[in-house]
Scaffold this active site. Structure first.
Site, PDB file in Angstrom:
ATOM      1  N   ASP A 144      -4.384   4.788  -0.827  1.00 51.24           N
ATOM      2  CA  ASP A 144      -5.756   4.453  -1.197  1.00 51.24           C
ATOM      3  C   ASP A 144      -6.211   5.541  -2.164  1.00 51.24           C
ATOM      4  O   ASP A 144      -5.370   6.202  -2.771  1.00 51.24           O
ATOM      5  CB  ASP A 144      -6.641   4.340   0.039  1.00 51.24           C
ATOM      6  CG  ASP A 144      -7.797   3.357  -0.153  1.00 51.24           C
ATOM      7  OD1 ASP A 144      -8.419   3.415  -1.228  1.00 51.24           O
ATOM      8  OD2 ASP A 144      -8.067   2.556   0.744  1.00 51.24           O
ATOM      9  N   HIS A 167      -4.658   5.168  -5.129  1.00 45.74           N
ATOM     10  CA  HIS A 167      -5.522   4.370  -6.000  1.00 45.74           C
ATOM     11  C   HIS A 167      -6.210   5.232  -7.039  1.00 45.74           C
ATOM     12  O   HIS A 167      -7.135   4.777  -7.712  1.00 45.74           O
ATOM     13  CB  HIS A 167      -6.567   3.618  -5.178  1.00 45.74           C
ATOM     14  CG  HIS A 167      -6.003   2.482  -4.377  1.00 45.74           C
ATOM     15  ND1 HIS A 167      -6.787   1.648  -3.616  1.00 45.74           N
ATOM     16  CD2 HIS A 167      -4.724   2.041  -4.226  1.00 45.74           C
ATOM     17  CE1 HIS A 167      -6.011   0.737  -3.020  1.00 45.74           C
ATOM     18  NE2 HIS A 167      -4.762   0.965  -3.374  1.00 45.74           N
TER      19      HIS A 167
END
Length: 301
Positions: A144, A167
Site C-alpha cells: 500500500d 503504492h
C-alpha cells in the site's frame, strides 16, 4: 481503510535537548508487557525483539517530552483481521530511531492475502497525521502507500526513503474539511510499485486545501500504474475519471522526478477540477515507458 504499520499522531520525530536538561532515564524492554512501563518512566527507551500479540498495538503515544525510542532486533506482530495501526507514535519533541540491522516486520502477507487492495486490510508503511515530523533513512517493503500524509498534517519532511512494492509516496487521500500543507519528499527511490508519486483527493470532498508540496530528486522504476499522478477524482481506491472542485491544490513542485513505468502504465495522470489546481510546476521531470498519458493541467502530456 488502510492499515499503516506506523501512524504518527502528533508531535515531532526529531528531538531537541535544551542546555541543562536532566539526563535521560534509560531502560530496555524485551517483552511486550514491559513497554507501557518503559514509556511511562523512561526517556531513553530500547525496544529489543518485541513480539506484539495479535489484536494489540505497540502504543508509543504517551512518551515523555524529548524521549528517544530505539528499535533493536526484529519487532513482530501476530495476525488479527482488524482496522488499526500496528504502531502508534505521538508526543512532543521525540525521536524514533533504529539500531543497526533492526527490522519492523509487520507480517503484511497475512493481511494482504495475495490480493493487494482486496485482501483483509490495506497496509501502509507510514501514515502521518501530525505536525513537525521528519522521517528519514527508511526502507519500506509493502503493498500500500509507502508513506501517506493526510488528515491535517503540516511541516512534514520525508528524506532518503526506499519504497519497494508499494503504492508510492502519497498525499492523501484528502477528504473534506482538512488542510495539508508544507510537505516535502526528497532524495528517495520508489520501485516495483503501483504508483510513483501522487496527490489524491476524494471525489466529492469539500472545504479542503493541499498547499506547498515538494517532490524533489525522486527516482522511479518498474511502476505498474502511474508514474506521477495528481487526481481530484479518487473514489473507491482508484480514479473515477470525473474530477470535483471541492479541494484546492496549489503551490506544488515536482523537480527531478525521473524514471520508468511498465508498458501498460501511464507516465503521467493529472486530472484537476475546474479551477481547483494552481501553481503546479514540473521541472526536470522525465518519466518514460508508458502509454496513454492524460493531463488536463500543465505541460507533461
Amino acid at each position: 481503510m488502510a492499515r499503516p504499520i506506523l501512524s504518527f499522531l502528533s508531535g515531532a520525530l526529531l528531538a531537541t535537548t535544551s542546555l541543562g536538561a536532566p539526563a535521560a532515564t534509560s531502560c530496555t524492554a524485551t517483552a511486550y508487557s514491559d513497554v507501557s512501563a518503559a514509556v511511562a518512566s523512561c526517556t531513553a527507551i530500547t525496544l529489543s525483539n518485541i513480539a506484539v500479540p495479535a489484536g494489540s498495538q505497540l502504543d508509543l503515544t504517551k512518551v515523555q517530552p524529548s524521549t528517544t525510542v530505539t528499535f533493536a532486533g526484529t519487532t513482530t506482530f501476530g495476525f488479527k483481521a482488524w482496522e488499526n495501526p500496528l504502531i502508534l507514535i505521538g508526543g512532543t519533541d521525540f525521536h524514533i530511531t533504529a539500531a543497526s540491522g533492526a527490522i519492523i516486520d509487520g507480517n503484511g502477507q497475512a493481511w494482504w492475502d495475495g490480493q493487494g487492495d482486496n485482501g483483509v486490510e490495506n497496509t501502509d508503511g507510514f501514515n502521518v497525521k501530525a505536525t513537525n515530523v521528519l522521517i528519514q533513512d527508511i526502507t519500506v517493503i509493502n503493498q500500500d502507500d509507502c508513506v501517506a500524509v493526510s488528515s491535517g498534517a503540516s511541516n512534514v519532511t520525508v528524506r532518503n526513503a526506499s519504497c519497494d512494492g508499494s503504492h508510492g509516496l502519497s498525499i492523501g487521500s484528502v477528504g473534506s474539511d482538512t488542510t495539508i500543507k508544507d510537505i516535502s519528499f526528497y532524495d528517495s527511490v520508489v520501485k516495483n510499485s503501483q504508483n510513483g508519486v501522487r496527490i489524491k483527493t476524494v471525489s466529492g470532498a469539500t472545504n479542503s486545501v493541499v498547499q506547498n508540496i515538494v517532490y524533489q530528486n525522486i527516482a522511479l522504476s518498474n511502476i505498474s500504474s502511474y508514474g506521477i499522478i495528481v487526481e481530484q477524482d479518487y473514489l473507491n481506491g482508484g480514479p473515477s475519471g470525473t474530477p470535483t472542485n471541492g479541494v484546492t491544490i496549489k503551490d506544488v513542485v515536482f523537480q527531478n522526478v525521473t524514471g520508468t513505468v511498465t508498458s501498460k502504465a501511464k507516465d503521467y495522470y493529472v486530472l484537476c477540477g475546474s479551477g481547483s489546481c494552481s501553481n503546479i510546476t514540473f521541472s526536470e521531470v522525465k518519466v518514460t515507458g508508458g502509454t496513454g498519458d492524460s493531463c488536463n493541467y500543465g505541460s507533461l502530456c
